[in-house]
Design a protein around this motif. Structure first.
Motif, short mmCIF file in Angstrom:
data_model
loop_
_atom_site.label_atom_id
_atom_site.label_comp_id
_atom_site.label_asym_id
_atom_site.label_seq_id
_atom_site.Cartn_x
_atom_site.Cartn_y
_atom_site.Cartn_z
N HIS A 225 0.68 -1.20 0.16
CA HIS A 225 0.05 0.03 -0.01
C HIS A 225 1.01 1.31 -0.07
N GLU A 226 0.17 2.40 -0.30
CA GLU A 226 0.82 3.77 -0.09
C GLU A 226 1.63 4.05 1.13
N GLY A 227 2.88 4.28 0.91
CA GLY A 227 3.69 4.26 2.29
C GLY A 227 4.54 3.12 2.37
N GLU A 228 4.10 2.03 2.02
CA GLU A 228 4.96 1.06 2.23
C GLU A 228 5.95 0.55 1.18
N GLU A 229 5.74 1.19 -0.28
CA GLU A 229 6.82 0.93 -1.27
C GLU A 229 8.23 1.78 -0.74
N GLU A 230 8.14 2.75 -0.34
CA GLU A 230 9.40 3.35 0.04
C GLU A 230 10.19 2.64 1.03
N ILE A 231 9.55 1.97 2.02
CA ILE A 231 10.38 1.10 2.99
C ILE A 231 10.99 -0.13 2.26
N VAL A 232 10.07 -0.76 1.44
CA VAL A 232 10.48 -1.85 0.60
C VAL A 232 11.69 -1.63 -0.10
N LEU A 233 11.69 -0.39 -0.96
CA LEU A 233 12.56 0.00 -1.72
C LEU A 233 14.17 0.38 -1.00
N ALA A 234 13.95 0.95 0.02
CA ALA A 234 14.84 1.32 0.88
C ALA A 234 15.49 -0.07 1.46
N ALA A 235 14.59 -0.87 2.03
CA ALA A 235 15.31 -2.38 2.11
C ALA A 235 15.93 -2.86 1.31
N HIS A 236 15.53 -3.04 -0.07
CA HIS A 236 15.90 -3.49 -1.39
C HIS A 236 17.32 -3.08 -1.53
N ALA A 237 17.51 -1.64 -1.55
CA ALA A 237 18.87 -1.05 -1.91
C ALA A 237 19.88 -1.47 -0.66
N LEU A 238 19.45 -1.60 0.39
CA LEU A 238 20.39 -1.99 1.61
C LEU A 238 20.81 -3.62 1.27
N ALA A 239 19.75 -4.45 0.97
CA ALA A 239 20.12 -5.79 0.95
C ALA A 239 21.04 -5.98 -0.14
N ARG A 240 20.77 -5.24 -1.34
CA ARG A 240 21.51 -5.50 -2.54
C ARG A 240 23.11 -5.06 -2.13
N ARG A 241 23.44 -4.31 -1.35
CA ARG A 241 24.91 -4.15 -0.99
C ARG A 241 25.67 -5.36 -0.50
N ARG A 242 24.92 -6.36 0.07
CA ARG A 242 25.35 -7.67 0.38
C ARG A 242 25.08 -8.80 -0.57
N ASP A 243 24.15 -8.50 -1.74
CA ASP A 243 23.79 -9.31 -2.53
C ASP A 243 23.32 -8.56 -4.03
N PRO A 244 24.33 -8.15 -4.58
CA PRO A 244 24.04 -7.13 -5.63
C PRO A 244 23.15 -7.73 -6.77
#
Length: 405
Positions: A225-244
């Motif tokens: 929902h609105e407001g969740e995508e920003e959290i999801v995308l920030a988490a994805h960017a963080l996780a990709r530092r360990r798993d590009p």
């Protein structure tokens, strides 16, 4: 007093009926109007009337419906929405829009379809349908929230009169069962507490264009929902530092928001492929699943699933569907809509709770190993498995239908 309260209900449902009829007349939808007023030609043979609000309730009950159909029960399905009717018809069932709950319309419906019993789903409690049904009334997945129970008190003992007609009720949760008891459900009508969504049977869908997505290297944010995508995308960017190479399938609850979600993806510095454009997922950081009715296509592609609606005040979406696919489950703190299911997950340590982007990224990293994904997914599937199968529940219903169907 009781007559006055029924008069109050009649007045309210008449106003509702006038609004519905006026809307159909203005749209020129004669077919829907005939169905809402039960004006179709009489049908042959007896029927069991099964009513569900719409797609979700109907899909939950599908295994039970199929078990009844396999026993030769002649079903008439009604839904409040055209999409629910279309879904039932796609299963080969006779389905119509639900008639308005006016006494005259209900009597005509019962007469035209030779209704001998009624099954109603979840919170679809309609006084005239229940009180005028000539045979047993059966309730599946009965849901009575504290707020709804308080609302019924404005109608005095009307709910108690309706429940006195119930021959069998399988409540969705213990709280609902307690409230049904307090409202007047006969003790002999109590069936087992079963959340019908636990019967979800995953369809086997495939799309060769998505074959490049590796299950252990892909995660899904489902029904956000609105407001969740920003959290999801920030988490994805963080996780990709360990798993590009990590890929995110992002499936917003409302695909009409896809343009706004795509802008969020690009603002986060991530590349995006979009399903409605036919973009291939290869090489994209985020695959935007901006379609309806395809979640069963995406669940098998992701070893980790974040359940949308749990970061905020939406109450959360179902954990049963991703669990049925063996996905490792991740969710936020707001699980009010499926509290018993999430409680079982917590008791058996079968899901990971998160609160923000940092904890979501940490959960993704903790589940990076494919074996960890499989272990947690199997635990979730076992935790949410129903204690009673659909065939057994259908057999319980048949005990009340023998001799009349």
């Amino acid at each position: 007093m009781e007559g006055n309260l029924m008069l109050l209900y009649r007045s309210l449902v008449t106003l509702f009926a006038l609004k519905v009829v006026a809307g159909l007349v203005l749209r020129g939808d004669r077919n829907a109007l005939r169905q809402r007023l039960a004006l179709e030609a009489p049908a042959e043979g007896r029927h069991l009337w099964l009513h569900a609000a719409s797609n979700g309730e109907l899909s939950s009950a599908r295994p039970v419906i199929e078990a009844l159909a396999a026993r030769g029960v002649p079903l008439l399905v009604t839904c409040n929405s055209p999409t629910g009717v279309a879904l039932a018809q796609s299963w080969g069932l006779v389905a119509r829009l639900a008639p308005l709950d006016l006494a005259r319309v209900t009597r005509r419906m019962i007469r035209h379809w030779n209704i001998v019993a009624q099954v109603t789903m979840e919170s679809e409690l309609w006084p005239n349908r229940m009180l005028l049904c000539p045979g047993p009334v059966l309730i599946l997945g009965g849901r009575l929230s504290p707020g709804t129970a308080r609302g019924w008190r404005h109608f005095g003992g009307l709910l108690g009169r309706m429940l006195a007609r119930v021959a069998f009720l399988s409540a969705q949760d213990d709280g609902s069962l307690a409230r049904f008891r307090a409202a007047g459900l006969p003790p002999e009508a109590e069936g087992p507490v079963i959340d019908l969504k636990a019967f979800y049977a995953p369809p086997r869908l495939a799309d060769p264009s998505l074959s490049a997505l590796r299950r252990d290297g892909t995660w899904l944010a489902a029904s956000t929902h609105e407001g969740e995508e920003e959290i999801v995308l920030a988490a994805h960017a963080l996780a990709r530092r360990r798993d590009p190479g990590l890929t995110l399938i992002l499936a917003p609850r409302h695909p009409r928001r896809a343009d706004a979600v795509e802008r969020l993806v690009r603002a986060a510095g991530l590349s995006v492929a979009r399903r409605t454009r036919g973009d291939p997922p290869q090489g994209a950081d985020v695959y935007l699943a901006d379609t309806l009715g395809e979640m069963a296509l995406f669940y098998p592609l992701a070893g980790r699933v974040f359940i949308g609606g749990t970061l905020g005040d939406r109450g959360g979406h179902t954990p049963h569907e991703p669990a049925a696919f063996g996905a490792a489950l991740i969710h936020g703190p707001d699980v009010a809509n499926f509290r018993p299911a999430f409680a079982r997950l917590a008791e058996q340590q079968a899901a990971i709770g998160i609160e923000d982007a940092a904890t979501l990224a940490a959960a993704l990293e903790a589940l990076a190993d494919p074996e960890a994904q499989r272990r947690l997914g199997a635990r979730a599937r076992d935790a949410l498995a129903p204690a009673t199968d659909a065939g057994t529940l259908a057999g319980m219903l048949m005990q009340h239908l023998d001799g009349i169907i």
